[in-house]
Scaffold this motif. Structure first.
Motif, mmCIF file in Angstrom:
data_model
loop_
_atom_site.group_PDB
_atom_site.id
_atom_site.type_symbol
_atom_site.label_atom_id
_atom_site.label_comp_id
_atom_site.label_asym_id
_atom_site.label_seq_id
_atom_site.Cartn_x
_atom_site.Cartn_y
_atom_site.Cartn_z
ATOM 1 N N LYS A 201 -12.962 -4.637 -75.206
ATOM 2 C CA LYS A 201 -12.564 -4.317 -76.379
ATOM 3 C C LYS A 201 -11.186 -5.040 -76.865
ATOM 4 N N ALA A 202 -10.731 -5.218 -76.001
ATOM 5 C CA ALA A 202 -9.479 -5.298 -76.691
ATOM 6 C C ALA A 202 -9.589 -6.914 -77.490
ATOM 7 N N ILE A 203 -10.603 -8.065 -76.719
ATOM 8 C CA ILE A 203 -11.062 -8.781 -77.250
ATOM 9 C C ILE A 203 -11.010 -9.154 -78.215
ATOM 10 N N VAL A 204 -13.005 -8.170 -78.783
ATOM 11 C CA VAL A 204 -13.732 -8.076 -79.923
ATOM 12 C C VAL A 204 -13.176 -6.860 -80.889
ATOM 13 N N ALA A 205 -11.751 -6.542 -80.404
ATOM 14 C CA ALA A 205 -11.330 -5.606 -81.792
ATOM 15 C C ALA A 205 -10.121 -6.895 -82.679
ATOM 16 N N ARG A 206 -10.316 -8.373 -82.697
ATOM 17 C CA ARG A 206 -9.680 -8.394 -83.131
ATOM 18 C C ARG A 206 -10.941 -9.634 -84.242
ATOM 19 N N ARG A 207 -11.256 -8.416 -84.912
ATOM 20 C CA ARG A 207 -12.828 -9.200 -86.396
ATOM 21 C C ARG A 207 -11.850 -8.987 -87.955
ATOM 22 N N THR B 191 0.047 -26.985 -83.090
ATOM 23 C CA THR B 191 0.591 -26.005 -82.159
ATOM 24 C C THR B 191 0.951 -24.847 -83.097
ATOM 25 N N ARG B 192 1.681 -24.070 -84.357
ATOM 26 C CA ARG B 192 1.720 -22.823 -84.812
ATOM 27 C C ARG B 192 0.332 -22.193 -84.777
ATOM 28 N N TYR B 193 -0.802 -22.993 -85.596
ATOM 29 C CA TYR B 193 -1.882 -22.326 -85.512
ATOM 30 C C TYR B 193 -2.849 -22.060 -83.820
ATOM 31 N N LEU B 194 -2.364 -22.243 -82.988
ATOM 32 C CA LEU B 194 -2.415 -21.889 -82.162
ATOM 33 C C LEU B 194 -2.225 -21.144 -81.022
ATOM 34 N N LEU B 195 -0.972 -21.025 -81.768
ATOM 35 C CA LEU B 195 0.030 -20.148 -81.299
ATOM 36 C C LEU B 195 -0.042 -18.550 -82.437
ATOM 37 N N TYR B 196 -0.828 -18.713 -83.245
ATOM 38 C CA TYR B 196 -0.619 -16.822 -84.166
ATOM 39 C C TYR B 196 -0.204 -16.306 -84.117
ATOM 40 N N THR B 197 -2.030 -15.991 -83.472
ATOM 41 C CA THR B 197 -2.230 -15.077 -83.213
ATOM 42 C C THR B 197 -1.384 -14.555 -81.512
ATOM 43 N N VAL B 198 -0.659 -15.109 -80.903
ATOM 44 C CA VAL B 198 0.395 -15.020 -79.730
ATOM 45 C C VAL B 198 1.858 -15.015 -79.162
ATOM 46 N N ASN B 199 2.251 -15.082 -81.057
ATOM 47 C CA ASN B 199 4.048 -14.874 -80.756
ATOM 48 C C ASN B 199 4.680 -14.212 -80.236
ATOM 49 N N SER B 200 3.742 -13.138 -79.971
ATOM 50 C CA SER B 200 4.641 -12.379 -79.663
ATOM 51 C C SER B 200 5.192 -12.255 -78.297
ATOM 52 N N ASN B 201 3.956 -12.778 -77.122
ATOM 53 C CA ASN B 201 4.581 -12.917 -76.766
ATOM 54 C C ASN B 201 5.713 -14.007 -76.367
ATOM 55 N N ALA C 133 -3.116 -14.725 -68.275
ATOM 56 C CA ALA C 133 -4.526 -15.306 -68.421
ATOM 57 C C ALA C 133 -4.811 -15.189 -69.881
ATOM 58 N N LEU C 134 -4.639 -14.024 -70.101
ATOM 59 C CA LEU C 134 -5.665 -13.832 -71.848
ATOM 60 C C LEU C 134 -5.316 -14.654 -72.854
ATOM 61 N N THR C 135 -3.754 -14.852 -72.584
ATOM 62 C CA THR C 135 -2.972 -15.998 -73.331
ATOM 63 C C THR C 135 -3.473 -17.098 -73.626
ATOM 64 N N LEU C 136 -3.420 -17.497 -72.290
ATOM 65 C CA LEU C 136 -4.139 -19.080 -71.897
ATOM 66 C C LEU C 136 -5.975 -19.498 -72.735
ATOM 67 N N ALA C 137 -6.550 -18.167 -72.453
ATOM 68 C CA ALA C 137 -7.394 -18.132 -73.181
ATOM 69 C C ALA C 137 -8.035 -18.555 -74.076
ATOM 70 N N ILE C 138 -7.015 -17.055 -74.862
ATOM 71 C CA ILE C 138 -7.291 -17.326 -76.720
ATOM 72 C C ILE C 138 -6.533 -18.533 -76.647
ATOM 73 N N VAL D 35 -5.695 -17.717 -60.051
ATOM 74 C CA VAL D 35 -6.891 -17.916 -60.814
ATOM 75 C C VAL D 35 -8.196 -17.746 -60.777
ATOM 76 N N ILE D 36 -8.838 -16.299 -60.036
ATOM 77 C CA ILE D 36 -9.851 -16.095 -59.987
ATOM 78 C C ILE D 36 -10.039 -15.365 -61.359
ATOM 79 N N ASN D 37 -8.574 -14.619 -61.563
ATOM 80 C CA ASN D 37 -8.942 -13.455 -62.604
ATOM 81 C C ASN D 37 -8.949 -14.283 -64.113
ATOM 82 N N PHE D 38 -7.708 -15.341 -64.170
ATOM 83 C CA PHE D 38 -7.835 -16.631 -64.763
ATOM 84 C C PHE D 38 -9.166 -16.769 -65.120
ATOM 85 N N LEU D 39 -10.596 -17.125 -64.790
ATOM 86 C CA LEU D 39 -11.312 -17.565 -64.391
ATOM 87 C C LEU D 39 -12.441 -17.125 -65.753
ATOM 88 N N GLU D 40 -12.106 -15.470 -65.105
ATOM 89 C CA GLU D 40 -12.913 -14.620 -65.488
ATOM 90 C C GLU D 40 -12.431 -13.937 -66.539
#
Length: 449
Positions: free
Chosen positions: A215-221, A250-260, A323-328, A366-371
């Protein structure tokens, strides 16, 4: 020797298409294990030519390609049991038997060394995965959950026989599609736990948090979806020179996660590495080659720089629970350089190989990141479309609606739609599985959502 090798390849290609697998396996056993005459009068003399050349590497190349000729054809025909039987042939005790014949002695010695090689381990990977889930839940076999990634180095390695690359690509694709389909089924029915009286299993190891993650990933529409942001970025940098592209990337890559809080450390690290990267090309116009090479280097910085051990940035990001930040970030990278995906998945395989030496209890992060990575890329794949649907509290209707910051994900359900069935038969012309898809500026991967 090449002519002798081709004689064997042609014979196997002929019989695997028309014979029953048991008969094909028997011919393979006669030729390579028993070293006796077969129905072909040419294959045994051809094998003698290869043995008399006294080149072990060429022999290994020969038997390896022979195996994948059979594997590739049996995979397309969905005769999976035959693949395991092929691997089992190499356990024949005859291989270990002493002999006075110099030819047999050389053959058996080379066969033993083949079974001890990395090439044979790759073959066993096919057979083990075709045996389905019998080992997947064993604590010491956690890495087998990610076979679709472990197969990637086989099909991106141009030194491997084309048959091996085709078989690895086909199986990897099938496993990914299977995961996508099972994830879609689970997220659609997971809250009720069953569909049509059948219990729907969770294909992840994340438990109930898998649905919240989806839901958290799909919500970004909408206008600020990851695909739209990638499209906008490509449009903005299309006329840039390479130096400007590096600054913007790098600005583009971090644009949606820059609050982290970790995003500042990631950006500083990437900027420091990019400043000298291909510096001689900075005044030049941006081209597809520079984009691909740069994105591949960023994958190295984020994952593994020596293709063996985790990079410092990978350990830093995941050790702080991001993990989610890296995946995004990786998703956004692939959305602007689609041909980076095989390279990224090969680095995923490198990390799995590194961590599989440790017990599952030491690899949970690591398993958590892979999932999380699997789920993220499944949602943005090309087989299934996900949407969030607002649940009417009075139960009268379901209404498609974007999630806002004032609404919780609990008010929404996941609706998934299959765009094409993931289990359609793979194309017979499997050369299509290896060839490159499209040039960099073809934005097919960024189709409208």
């Amino acid at each position: 020797m090449a002519q002798a090798q081709q004689v064997i390849y042609d014979f196997l290609l002929e019989i695997v298409k028309i014979w029953h697998p048991e008969d094909v396996l028997e011919e393979f056993r006669h030729l390579f294990i028993h070293h006796t005459d077969s129905v072909s009068s040419q294959t045994l003399p051809a094998l003698h030519v290869i043995l008399f050349a006294n080149n072990e590497q060429e022999f290994r190349n020969t038997i390896k390609r022979c195996c994948y000729i059979l594997v590739n054809n049996w995979e397309v025909a969905r005769q999976f049991d035959a693949i395991q039987s092929l691997v089992d042939i190499f356990s024949d005790p005859l291989i270990q038997r002493r002999t006075l014949s110099p030819t047999l002695k050389r053959l058996r010695h080379w066969l033993i060394r083949f079974t001890e090689s990395h090439d044979f381990e790759e073959l066993r990977l096919f057979a083990a995965r075709y045996a389905e889930e019998r080992t997947l839940n064993r604590p010491d076999e956690w890495a087998s959950r990610y076979t679709s990634y472990l197969l990637v180095p086989q099909y991106v390695n141009e030194a491997n026989p084309i048959e091996q690359r085709q078989a690895a690509r086909a199986l990897s694709r099938r496993l990914k599609d299977k995961f996508k389909f099972e994830l879609a089924m689970y997220t659609a029915y997971g809250q009720s736990g069953q569909a049509h009286g059948r219990i729907i299993e969770n294909p992840t190891v994340l438990g109930d948090s898998a649905i919240r993650l989806v839901k958290a990933i799909v919500a970004r529409r909408g206008d600020f979806s990851y695909k739209n942001l990638a499209r906008l970025f490509l449009a903005q940098v299309k006329e840039s020179n390479y130096g400007e592209f590096k600054v913007s990337l790098t600005r583009y890559l971090l644009y949606t996660v820059n609050s982290n809080p970790i995003s500042k450390q990631i950006q500083d690290h990437l900027d420091a590495r990019l400043v000298d990267l291909y510096a001689e090309f900075e005044p030049q116009p941006l081209d597809a080659s520079l984009v691909l090479r740069t994105c591949n280097r960023i994958v190295d910085y984020l994952m593994t720089e020596d293709q063996e051990q985790p990079s410092p940035l990978f350990s830093l990001v995941l050790s702080q629970g991001n993990a989610l930040t890296l995946a995004i970030i990786l998703l956004k990278l692939v959305l602007v350089s689609r041909h980076t995906l095989p390279y990224l998945e090969a680095r995923i395989a490198s990390l799995i190989r590194y961590y599989e030496q440790f017990p599952r209890s030491q690899c949970q992060w690591v398993i958590n990141f892979l999932e999380v990575f699997q789920i993220t890329f499944a949602i943005y794949g090309d087989n299934i479309e996900y949407n969030l649907v607002k649940v009417d509290p009075h139960g009268r209707e379901l209404k498609a609606e974007f999630l806002t910051e004032h609404q919780g994900v609990e008010a929404f359900r996941i609706f998934s739609q299959t765009l094409k069935h993931p289990y359609t038969k793979l194309p017979a012309a499997v050369d299509e599985l290896i060839q490159e898809d499209s040039p960099f500026w073809d934005e097919a991967f960024l189709d409208e959502e």
